[in-house]
Write a protein that holds these residues in place. Structure first.
Motif, short mmCIF file in Angstrom:
data_model
loop_
_atom_site.label_atom_id
_atom_site.label_comp_id
_atom_site.label_asym_id
_atom_site.label_seq_id
_atom_site.Cartn_x
_atom_site.Cartn_y
_atom_site.Cartn_z
N HIS A 196 -51.22 17.07 22.05
CA HIS A 196 -52.16 17.90 21.31
C HIS A 196 -51.58 18.35 19.96
O HIS A 196 -51.54 19.54 19.62
N ASN A 197 -51.14 17.37 19.19
CA ASN A 197 -50.66 17.65 17.84
C ASN A 197 -51.38 16.73 16.85
O ASN A 197 -52.45 16.21 17.15
N SER A 198 -50.79 16.53 15.68
CA SER A 198 -51.44 15.74 14.63
C SER A 198 -50.59 14.57 14.20
O SER A 198 -50.63 14.14 13.04
N LEU A 199 -49.82 14.02 15.12
CA LEU A 199 -48.97 12.88 14.80
C LEU A 199 -49.80 11.62 14.62
O LEU A 199 -50.65 11.31 15.44
N ALA A 200 -49.54 10.88 13.55
CA ALA A 200 -50.24 9.63 13.26
C ALA A 200 -49.26 8.46 13.36
O ALA A 200 -48.04 8.65 13.45
N ASP A 201 -49.81 7.25 13.32
CA ASP A 201 -48.97 6.05 13.44
C ASP A 201 -47.83 6.04 12.42
O ASP A 201 -46.70 5.67 12.74
N SER A 202 -48.14 6.43 11.19
CA SER A 202 -47.16 6.34 10.11
C SER A 202 -45.95 7.23 10.34
O SER A 202 -44.86 6.94 9.83
N GLY A 203 -46.11 8.31 11.11
CA GLY A 203 -44.99 9.22 11.31
C GLY A 203 -44.11 8.91 12.49
O GLY A 203 -43.00 9.45 12.59
N PHE A 229 -51.90 0.29 19.11
CA PHE A 229 -51.07 0.06 20.29
C PHE A 229 -49.81 -0.70 19.92
O PHE A 229 -48.71 -0.36 20.38
N HIS A 230 -49.95 -1.70 19.08
CA HIS A 230 -48.78 -2.47 18.66
C HIS A 230 -47.86 -1.65 17.77
O HIS A 230 -46.63 -1.79 17.81
N GLY A 231 -48.45 -0.77 16.96
CA GLY A 231 -47.63 0.12 16.15
C GLY A 231 -46.79 1.05 17.01
O GLY A 231 -45.63 1.33 16.70
N LEU A 232 -47.38 1.53 18.10
CA LEU A 232 -46.63 2.35 19.05
C LEU A 232 -45.46 1.59 19.64
O LEU A 232 -44.34 2.10 19.74
N CYS A 233 -45.73 0.36 20.03
CA CYS A 233 -44.68 -0.48 20.60
C CYS A 233 -43.51 -0.62 19.64
O CYS A 233 -42.34 -0.47 20.01
N GLN A 234 -43.82 -0.88 18.38
CA GLN A 234 -42.78 -1.04 17.37
C GLN A 234 -42.03 0.27 17.14
O GLN A 234 -40.80 0.30 17.03
N GLY A 255 -55.50 -4.20 17.46
CA GLY A 255 -55.08 -4.61 16.13
C GLY A 255 -54.68 -6.07 16.08
O GLY A 255 -55.07 -6.88 16.92
N LEU A 256 -53.86 -6.41 15.11
CA LEU A 256 -53.41 -7.79 14.94
C LEU A 256 -52.41 -8.16 16.04
O LEU A 256 -51.74 -7.30 16.60
N ALA A 257 -52.36 -9.44 16.33
CA ALA A 257 -51.43 -9.93 17.35
C ALA A 257 -49.99 -9.55 16.97
O ALA A 257 -49.63 -9.54 15.80
N SER A 258 -49.23 -9.20 17.96
CA SER A 258 -47.87 -8.76 17.70
C SER A 258 -46.93 -9.36 18.74
O SER A 258 -47.31 -9.59 19.88
N SER A 259 -45.71 -9.61 18.31
CA SER A 259 -44.70 -10.14 19.23
C SER A 259 -43.88 -9.02 19.85
O SER A 259 -42.92 -9.27 20.57
#
Length: 434
Positions: A196-203, A229-234, A255-259
């Motif tokens: 319950h915060n304001s964290l985004a992918d970029s942070g 989802f892939h950004g989270l993984c990275q 999103g886009l395919a990711s390895s």
């Protein structure tokens, strides 16, 4: 003795006419809006293991001179039974907190909680430099303070204490950034709750940088502003010990395919209420618990050989063919989907299955449909919702009838199996009569 208590509990000294109330078991003491003449009321909290202070403005105490403690005061603090302190609805000057916190090293307080507090001003935390506290759990809920970014140098004075924390919760506090250098201070943290915060992918990548939270095992990012989802993984690749991840109530997309490959250590993943209409891939390969409830899934294509608990309630699933790829399953929740049957032949192959929840589905109560559910219920696996929440949807004559009340006798359900032997017997008798 009183002086020691006031040094331990200075945040209880606020304007007002409140008092402390000790519960009957003497385990919990709650104080509300205490005044400086409320010392006698505070003293009654001494036997408690949990003490709570609620309400007040501490700004007028910001410049309060606090010197070193006398040996008698230290002995008093060391003898207290308090293990948990809660401060709520308080305006707290950081300068005062920084000077008071060091005295917690003489106590046995293991958990410190700030609920609906506002931290005002700033401190260089120099008084805490090199201090080790017994507090291993720190919880801050609905708190406001100056942003963490730009204050990393000051927090470095807390390195010794933060480096020994085991659990940290910073929830519903409008957190949008967590500096990398701050994360590196938590060298032994096991559990981190940032829900319950304001964290985004970029942070995220910045927060979970090299060296930050190296021992983290449980992470909650529930109800933030995450999308990829892939950004989270990275972003979480540098958490080698991570075992439990909660990213529920974020609006995730593939999103886009990711390895990107998830950590082999990850055992529990919560993807509930994330707007999914398809399974996000790749999933962590060694999952034992997967929660994808409250989504829009119509089909499920997963293969997880170690999965023990699968939560799929409130989706749009129409069959359970995916179960063949989850041989170790023990717990299966399928409430409120679009299932018309629970095929016994598929469920009985799951030799470890012990708990099934599948209420609220539009069941077809033809003979085979009702019979298979009744057969499953006879094993005791359907739990407390059986039979009241298992209701027939079709055929029309059984609509709104409880599944348990549908007759599945051989005569009614398979008349051919009964009539055929009778016909054969009559034929034999006729031949014999001839």
């Amino acid at each position: 003795m009183i002086g020691a208590v006031l040094l331990l509990l200075p945040l209880g000294l606020v304007q007002g006419g409140g008092r402390c109330v000790l519960n009957r078991t003497e385990e919990r003491c709650v104080c509300r809006r205490l005044a400086e003449d409320s010392v006698d009321s505070i003293v009654q909290c001494l036997p408690a293991s949990v003490v709570e202070f609620w309400g007040g403005d501490l700004q007028r105490y910001a410049a309060l001179p606090i010197g070193d403690l006398q040996p008698s005061a230290i002995d008093m603090l060391e003898s207290l039974s308090i293990r948990k302190l809660v401060f709520g609805d308080l305006l707290v000057p950081e300068e005062l907190l920084a000077r008071v916190l060091k005295f917690f090293s003489y106590t046995q307080v293991q958990e410190l909680v700030f609920e609906s507090c506002a931290f005002v001003g700033s401190s260089d935390w120099a008084d805490m430099d090199g201090q080790d506290l017994p507090v291993r759990t720190l919880r801050l809920h609905n708190v406001t303070s100056a942003p963490l970014t730009g204050r990393e140098q000051g927090f470095s004075s807390l390195r010794r204490w933060l480096g020994s924390l085991q659990e940290l919760a910073l929830t519903r506090s409008r957190l949008s950034a967590l500096p990398c250098t701050v994360g590196r201070l938590f060298s032994t943290l096991r559990s981190l709750d940032l829900a319950h915060n304001s964290l985004a992918d970029s942070g995220l990548a910045a927060a979970f940088c090299q060296g930050a939270f190296p021992q983290l095992r449980a992470l909650s990012l529930q109800s933030n502003h995450l999308l990829s989802f892939h950004g989270l993984c990275q972003s979480l690749q540098l958490l080698p010990e991570l075992q439990q991840l909660d990213i529920s109530r974020n609006n995730l997309t593939a999103g886009l395919a990711s390895s990107c490959q998830w950590q082999m250590s990850l055992r529990s993943l919560n993807l509930s209420d994330t707007g999914l209409d398809e399974v996000l891939t790749p999933l962590p390969p060694n999952l034992e618990v997967l929660d994808m409830s409250c989504n829009h899934l119509r089909t499920l294509d997963i293969s997880l050989g170690s999965l023990k608990m699968l939560l799929l309630s409130q989706n749009m699933l129409q069959d359970v063919s995916f179960l063949r790829n989850c041989p170790m399953l023990e717990v299966l929740y399928l409430d409120d989907n679009l299932l018309s049957e629970l095929p016994w032949d598929k469920l009985q192959l799951l030799r470890h299955l012990r708990d099934v929840a599948a209420a609220g589905n539009p069941y077809n109560c033809s003979c085979s449909g009702a019979g298979e559910i009744q057969r499953l219920a006879a094993t005791g696996h359907l739990g407390p919702a059986w039979p009241r929440d298992y209701v027939c949807h079709s055929p029309p004559r059984y609509q709104h009838v409880l599944v348990k009340d549908v007759s599945v006798s051989v005569l009614r359900c398979n008349s051919a199996a009964v009539i055929a032997p009778i016909c054969i017997l009559l034929a034999v008798l006729c031949v014999a009569g001839v």
